[in-house]
Design an enzyme around this catalytic site. Structure first.
Site, PDB file in Angstrom:
ATOM      1  N   ALA A  28       0.863  -1.185   0.000  1.00 18.38           N
ATOM      2  CA  ALA A  28       0.000   0.000   0.000  1.00 18.38           C
ATOM      3  C   ALA A  28       0.895   1.229   0.000  1.00 18.38           C
ATOM      4  CB  ALA A  28      -0.886  -0.012   1.234  1.00 18.38           C
ATOM      5  N   GLY A  45       0.591  -5.139   0.639  1.00 20.92           N
ATOM      6  CA  GLY A  45      -0.495  -5.201  -0.337  1.00 20.92           C
ATOM      7  C   GLY A  45      -0.084  -5.864  -1.644  1.00 20.92           C
TER       8      GLY A  45
END
Ligand code: COA
Length: 260
Positions: free
Chosen positions: A66, A111
Protein backbone atom coordinates in the site's frame (compact mmCIF):
# COMPACT_ATOMS: atom_id res chain seq x y z
CA UNK A 1 5.60 9.85 -12.74
CA UNK A 2 3.39 7.91 -15.18
CA UNK A 3 -0.06 9.31 -15.99
CA UNK A 4 -2.07 6.11 -15.70
CA UNK A 5 -1.51 3.97 -12.62
CA UNK A 6 -2.56 0.82 -14.50
CA UNK A 7 -1.93 -0.15 -18.12
CA UNK A 8 -3.77 -2.79 -20.09
CA UNK A 9 -2.64 -4.63 -23.22
CA UNK A 10 -3.91 -7.65 -25.14
CA UNK A 11 -2.01 -10.40 -26.89
CA UNK A 12 -4.67 -12.60 -28.49
CA UNK A 13 -6.88 -13.86 -25.66
CA UNK A 14 -4.29 -12.97 -22.99
CA UNK A 15 -4.94 -9.69 -21.21
CA UNK A 16 -2.03 -8.14 -19.38
CA UNK A 17 -2.75 -5.73 -16.53
CA UNK A 18 0.32 -3.84 -15.30
CA UNK A 19 0.55 -1.72 -12.17
CA UNK A 20 2.32 1.28 -13.57
CA UNK A 21 4.00 3.37 -10.87
CA UNK A 22 7.57 2.12 -11.17
CA UNK A 23 9.08 5.19 -9.51
CA UNK A 24 7.10 4.27 -6.36
CA UNK A 25 7.74 0.56 -6.80
CA UNK A 26 4.10 0.26 -7.93
CA UNK A 27 2.73 1.08 -4.47
CA UNK A 28 -1.06 0.88 -4.27
CA UNK A 29 -2.74 4.22 -3.62
CA UNK A 30 -6.51 4.65 -3.80
CA UNK A 31 -6.41 5.69 -7.47
CA UNK A 32 -4.42 2.55 -8.36
CA UNK A 33 -6.83 0.30 -6.42
CA UNK A 34 -9.75 1.87 -8.33
CA UNK A 35 -7.99 1.54 -11.68
CA UNK A 36 -7.19 -2.11 -10.97
CA UNK A 37 -10.81 -2.82 -10.01
CA UNK A 38 -12.00 -1.24 -13.28
CA UNK A 39 -9.42 -3.22 -15.27
CA UNK A 40 -10.48 -6.53 -13.70
CA UNK A 41 -14.19 -5.72 -14.17
CA UNK A 42 -13.48 -5.07 -17.85
CA UNK A 43 -11.51 -8.32 -18.18
CA UNK A 44 -14.33 -10.27 -16.52
CA UNK A 45 -16.91 -8.86 -18.93
CA UNK A 46 -14.92 -9.19 -22.16
CA UNK A 47 -15.58 -12.56 -23.84
CA UNK A 48 -12.41 -12.19 -25.95
CA UNK A 49 -10.28 -12.38 -22.78
CA UNK A 50 -9.59 -15.92 -21.60
CA UNK A 51 -6.75 -15.37 -19.13
CA UNK A 52 -5.26 -12.41 -17.28
CA UNK A 53 -1.61 -11.80 -16.40
CA UNK A 54 -1.02 -9.27 -13.62
CA UNK A 55 2.42 -7.74 -13.12
CA UNK A 56 4.28 -4.60 -12.05
CA UNK A 57 6.12 -2.09 -14.26
CA UNK A 58 9.87 -1.68 -14.03
CA UNK A 59 12.69 -4.01 -13.10
CA UNK A 60 12.41 -3.93 -9.30
CA UNK A 61 8.91 -4.55 -8.05
CA UNK A 62 5.67 -6.38 -8.59
CA UNK A 63 4.05 -4.15 -5.94
CA UNK A 64 5.86 -2.85 -2.82
CA UNK A 65 2.65 -2.54 -0.81
CA UNK A 66 0.00 0.00 0.00
CA UNK A 67 1.16 3.57 -0.60
CA UNK A 68 2.69 4.46 2.77
CA UNK A 69 2.75 8.18 1.98
CA UNK A 70 -0.98 8.15 1.27
CA UNK A 71 -2.06 6.03 4.24
CA UNK A 72 0.20 7.64 6.85
CA UNK A 73 -2.30 10.42 7.67
CA UNK A 74 -5.56 8.42 7.53
CA UNK A 75 -8.03 8.42 10.43
CA UNK A 76 -9.38 5.15 11.84
CA UNK A 77 -12.53 5.36 9.72
CA UNK A 78 -10.54 6.22 6.60
CA UNK A 79 -8.15 3.36 7.38
CA UNK A 80 -11.04 0.92 7.53
CA UNK A 81 -12.43 2.28 4.26
CA UNK A 82 -9.00 1.94 2.61
CA UNK A 83 -8.85 -1.66 3.80
CA UNK A 84 -12.36 -2.35 2.45
CA UNK A 85 -11.39 -0.79 -0.88
CA UNK A 86 -8.40 -3.10 -1.16
CA UNK A 87 -10.35 -6.13 0.02
CA UNK A 88 -13.05 -5.51 -2.59
CA UNK A 89 -10.41 -5.52 -5.34
CA UNK A 90 -8.82 -8.73 -4.01
CA UNK A 91 -12.21 -10.42 -3.83
CA UNK A 92 -13.00 -9.33 -7.40
CA UNK A 93 -9.78 -10.89 -8.63
CA UNK A 94 -10.23 -14.06 -6.60
CA UNK A 95 -13.76 -14.57 -7.93
CA UNK A 96 -12.99 -13.66 -11.55
CA UNK A 97 -14.52 -16.28 -13.86
CA UNK A 98 -11.23 -16.68 -15.77
CA UNK A 99 -7.75 -17.52 -14.50
CA UNK A 100 -5.44 -14.78 -13.28
CA UNK A 101 -1.66 -15.33 -13.13
CA UNK A 102 0.47 -13.07 -10.92
CA UNK A 103 3.83 -12.60 -12.62
CA UNK A 104 5.98 -11.57 -9.63
CA UNK A 105 8.88 -9.66 -11.12
CA UNK A 106 10.45 -8.33 -7.89
CA UNK A 107 9.24 -7.11 -4.48
CA UNK A 108 5.75 -8.30 -3.54
CA UNK A 109 5.38 -6.82 -0.07
CA UNK A 110 2.33 -6.08 2.06
CA UNK A 111 -0.50 -5.20 -0.34
CA UNK A 112 1.71 -6.56 -3.13
CA UNK A 113 1.73 -10.05 -1.66
CA UNK A 114 -1.97 -9.70 -0.86
CA UNK A 115 -2.60 -8.81 -4.51
CA UNK A 116 -0.56 -11.80 -5.69
CA UNK A 117 -2.37 -14.12 -3.27
CA UNK A 118 -5.75 -13.04 -4.67
CA UNK A 119 -4.61 -14.34 -8.09
CA UNK A 120 -5.11 -17.99 -9.01
CA UNK A 121 -1.52 -18.82 -9.96
CA UNK A 122 1.77 -17.19 -8.93
CA UNK A 123 5.03 -17.40 -10.83
CA UNK A 124 8.02 -15.54 -9.38
CA UNK A 125 11.46 -14.55 -10.61
CA UNK A 126 14.28 -15.97 -8.48
CA UNK A 127 15.26 -12.48 -7.30
CA UNK A 128 11.76 -11.65 -6.02
CA UNK A 129 11.16 -11.04 -2.33
CA UNK A 130 7.78 -11.46 -0.69
CA UNK A 131 6.49 -10.64 2.77
CA UNK A 132 3.99 -8.95 5.08
CA UNK A 133 6.14 -6.16 6.59
CA UNK A 134 3.23 -4.07 7.98
CA UNK A 135 4.40 -4.79 11.54
CA UNK A 136 7.39 -2.53 10.89
CA UNK A 137 4.94 0.36 10.31
CA UNK A 138 2.86 -0.40 13.40
CA UNK A 139 0.21 -1.97 11.17
CA UNK A 140 -1.32 -5.31 10.22
CA UNK A 141 -2.24 -6.60 6.74
CA UNK A 142 -5.43 -4.91 5.52
CA UNK A 143 -6.19 -6.35 2.08
CA UNK A 144 -6.93 -9.89 3.27
CA UNK A 145 -3.32 -10.99 3.76
CA UNK A 146 -3.80 -12.38 7.25
CA UNK A 147 -6.60 -14.62 5.96
CA UNK A 148 -5.29 -15.67 2.54
CA UNK A 149 -1.74 -16.35 3.72
CA UNK A 150 -3.19 -18.48 6.54
CA UNK A 151 -5.18 -20.54 4.05
CA UNK A 152 -2.31 -20.76 1.56
CA UNK A 153 0.69 -21.45 3.80
CA UNK A 154 -0.70 -22.32 7.25
CA UNK A 155 -0.46 -20.80 10.70
CA UNK A 156 3.27 -21.18 11.36
CA UNK A 157 4.38 -19.43 8.18
CA UNK A 158 1.69 -16.75 8.50
CA UNK A 159 2.66 -15.93 12.07
CA UNK A 160 6.33 -15.81 11.09
CA UNK A 161 5.79 -13.50 8.12
CA UNK A 162 3.33 -11.19 9.90
CA UNK A 163 5.04 -11.00 13.31
CA UNK A 164 8.66 -10.78 12.19
CA UNK A 165 7.89 -8.76 9.06
CA UNK A 166 11.03 -9.89 7.22
CA UNK A 167 10.75 -10.51 3.46
CA UNK A 168 11.54 -14.04 2.31
CA UNK A 169 13.12 -15.22 -0.93
CA UNK A 170 11.09 -16.57 -3.85
CA UNK A 171 12.61 -20.00 -3.21
CA UNK A 172 11.39 -20.03 0.40
CA UNK A 173 7.98 -18.77 -0.75
CA UNK A 174 7.87 -21.75 -3.10
CA UNK A 175 8.76 -24.14 -0.27
CA UNK A 176 5.93 -22.68 1.80
CA UNK A 177 3.41 -23.03 -1.06
CA UNK A 178 2.99 -19.27 -1.47
CA UNK A 179 4.15 -19.29 -5.10
CA UNK A 180 3.61 -22.06 -7.63
CA UNK A 181 6.88 -21.73 -9.51
CA UNK A 182 10.22 -19.88 -9.36
CA UNK A 183 12.17 -19.19 -12.54
CA UNK A 184 15.27 -17.22 -13.52
CA UNK A 185 14.48 -13.52 -13.92
CA UNK A 186 15.23 -13.60 -17.66
CA UNK A 187 12.87 -16.57 -18.13
CA UNK A 188 9.93 -15.06 -16.25
CA UNK A 189 8.19 -13.58 -19.33
CA UNK A 190 8.53 -16.72 -21.43
CA UNK A 191 7.44 -19.10 -18.66
CA UNK A 192 4.44 -16.95 -17.80
CA UNK A 193 3.45 -16.69 -21.45
CA UNK A 194 3.63 -20.46 -21.76
CA UNK A 195 1.16 -20.88 -18.90
CA UNK A 196 -1.06 -18.09 -20.22
CA UNK A 197 -1.15 -19.59 -23.74
CA UNK A 198 -2.04 -22.99 -22.36
CA UNK A 199 -4.88 -21.47 -20.33
CA UNK A 200 -6.04 -19.41 -23.33
CA UNK A 201 -6.52 -22.63 -25.29
CA UNK A 202 -8.22 -24.54 -22.47
CA UNK A 203 -12.01 -24.91 -22.25
CA UNK A 204 -13.19 -21.60 -20.71
CA UNK A 205 -16.31 -23.01 -19.04
CA UNK A 206 -14.33 -25.86 -17.49
CA UNK A 207 -11.72 -23.36 -16.27
CA UNK A 208 -14.54 -21.38 -14.74
CA UNK A 209 -16.02 -24.52 -13.20
CA UNK A 210 -12.69 -25.37 -11.60
CA UNK A 211 -12.23 -21.84 -10.28
CA UNK A 212 -15.76 -21.90 -8.85
CA UNK A 213 -15.64 -25.24 -7.07
CA UNK A 214 -12.14 -24.71 -5.66
CA UNK A 215 -13.06 -21.24 -4.42
CA UNK A 216 -16.33 -22.34 -2.84
CA UNK A 217 -14.74 -25.51 -1.46
CA UNK A 218 -12.10 -23.49 0.32
CA UNK A 219 -14.81 -21.74 2.29
CA UNK A 220 -17.40 -24.41 3.13
CA UNK A 221 -17.81 -27.84 4.74
CA UNK A 222 -16.75 -30.86 2.63
CA UNK A 223 -20.32 -32.20 2.19
CA UNK A 224 -21.47 -28.91 0.66
CA UNK A 225 -18.29 -28.69 -1.42
CA UNK A 226 -18.81 -32.20 -2.79
CA UNK A 227 -22.43 -31.49 -3.68
CA UNK A 228 -21.40 -28.31 -5.45
CA UNK A 229 -18.71 -30.21 -7.35
CA UNK A 230 -21.28 -32.78 -8.56
CA UNK A 231 -23.65 -30.04 -9.66
CA UNK A 232 -20.89 -28.25 -11.58
CA UNK A 233 -19.59 -31.54 -13.02
CA UNK A 234 -23.11 -32.26 -14.31
CA UNK A 235 -23.37 -28.77 -15.77
CA UNK A 236 -20.27 -29.42 -17.90
CA UNK A 237 -22.26 -32.05 -19.85
CA UNK A 238 -24.42 -29.24 -21.22
CA UNK A 239 -21.40 -27.59 -22.90
CA UNK A 240 -20.27 -28.01 -26.50
CA UNK A 241 -16.73 -27.89 -25.19
CA UNK A 242 -17.19 -31.07 -23.17
CA UNK A 243 -18.49 -32.90 -26.27
CA UNK A 244 -15.60 -31.51 -28.32
CA UNK A 245 -12.99 -32.42 -25.67
CA UNK A 246 -14.14 -36.01 -25.27
CA UNK A 247 -14.67 -36.47 -29.05
CA UNK A 248 -11.22 -35.04 -29.82
CA UNK A 249 -9.65 -37.48 -27.37
CA UNK A 250 -11.39 -40.44 -28.99
CA UNK A 251 -10.48 -39.19 -32.48
CA UNK A 252 -6.86 -38.63 -31.36
CA UNK A 253 -6.79 -34.96 -32.32
CA UNK A 254 -6.32 -31.65 -30.50
CA UNK A 255 -9.59 -30.14 -29.23
CA UNK A 256 -10.77 -26.68 -30.28
CA UNK A 257 -12.71 -25.12 -27.42
CA UNK A 258 -15.19 -22.36 -28.25
CA UNK A 259 -16.32 -21.45 -24.76
CA UNK A 260 -19.87 -22.70 -25.29
N1 COA B 1 4.57 3.22 -0.44
C1 COA B 1 4.95 4.38 -0.95
N2 COA B 1 6.13 4.57 -1.57
C2 COA B 1 6.94 3.51 -1.66
C3 COA B 1 6.61 2.26 -1.16
C4 COA B 1 5.35 2.13 -0.52
N3 COA B 1 4.91 0.96 -0.05
N4 COA B 1 7.62 1.39 -1.40
C5 COA B 1 8.57 2.09 -2.06
N5 COA B 1 8.15 3.38 -2.21
C6 COA B 1 8.88 4.47 -2.87
C7 COA B 1 9.98 5.02 -2.00
O1 COA B 1 9.46 5.95 -1.05
C8 COA B 1 10.86 5.65 -3.05
O2 COA B 1 10.30 6.86 -3.45
P1 COA B 1 11.22 8.19 -3.65
O3 COA B 1 12.22 7.80 -4.70
O4 COA B 1 10.26 9.23 -4.09
O5 COA B 1 11.84 8.44 -2.30
C9 COA B 1 10.75 4.70 -4.22
O6 COA B 1 9.53 3.99 -4.02
C10 COA B 1 11.88 3.66 -4.30
O7 COA B 1 11.91 2.97 -3.06
P2 COA B 1 13.25 2.81 -2.18
O8 COA B 1 12.83 2.54 -0.77
O9 COA B 1 14.15 3.96 -2.41
O10 COA B 1 13.88 1.51 -2.83
P3 COA B 1 14.89 0.47 -2.15
O11 COA B 1 15.37 -0.39 -3.24
O12 COA B 1 15.87 1.17 -1.30
O13 COA B 1 13.96 -0.42 -1.16
C11 COA B 1 12.02 -1.69 -0.55
C12 COA B 1 12.98 -1.25 -1.69
C13 COA B 1 10.86 -2.46 -1.19
C14 COA B 1 12.77 -2.62 0.42
C15 COA B 1 11.50 -0.44 0.21
O14 COA B 1 11.02 0.50 -0.73
C16 COA B 1 10.38 -0.72 1.19
O15 COA B 1 10.63 -1.26 2.25
N6 COA B 1 9.13 -0.36 0.84
C17 COA B 1 7.99 -0.47 1.72
C18 COA B 1 7.53 -1.90 1.86
C19 COA B 1 6.37 -1.99 2.82
O16 COA B 1 6.49 -1.75 4.00
N7 COA B 1 5.17 -2.35 2.31
C20 COA B 1 4.00 -2.48 3.09
C21 COA B 1 3.22 -1.21 3.10
S1 COA B 1 1.74 -1.31 4.10
Amino acid sequence: MSDTPVSVTDQGAIRRITVNRPDKLNALNAATLDALLAAFEAAAGDPAVRVVVLTGAGPKAFVAGADIAEISALSAVEGRDFSLRGQRLMRRIETLPKPVIAMINGFALGGGLELAMACHLRIASDNAKVGQPEINLGLIPGFGGSQRLLRLAGRAATLELCLLGAPITAERAYQLGIVNKVVAADALEAETTQWAEQLAQAAPLALRGNLDVIHVGGECAIEEGLQYESAQFGLMFSTEDMREGTRAFLERRKPQFAGR
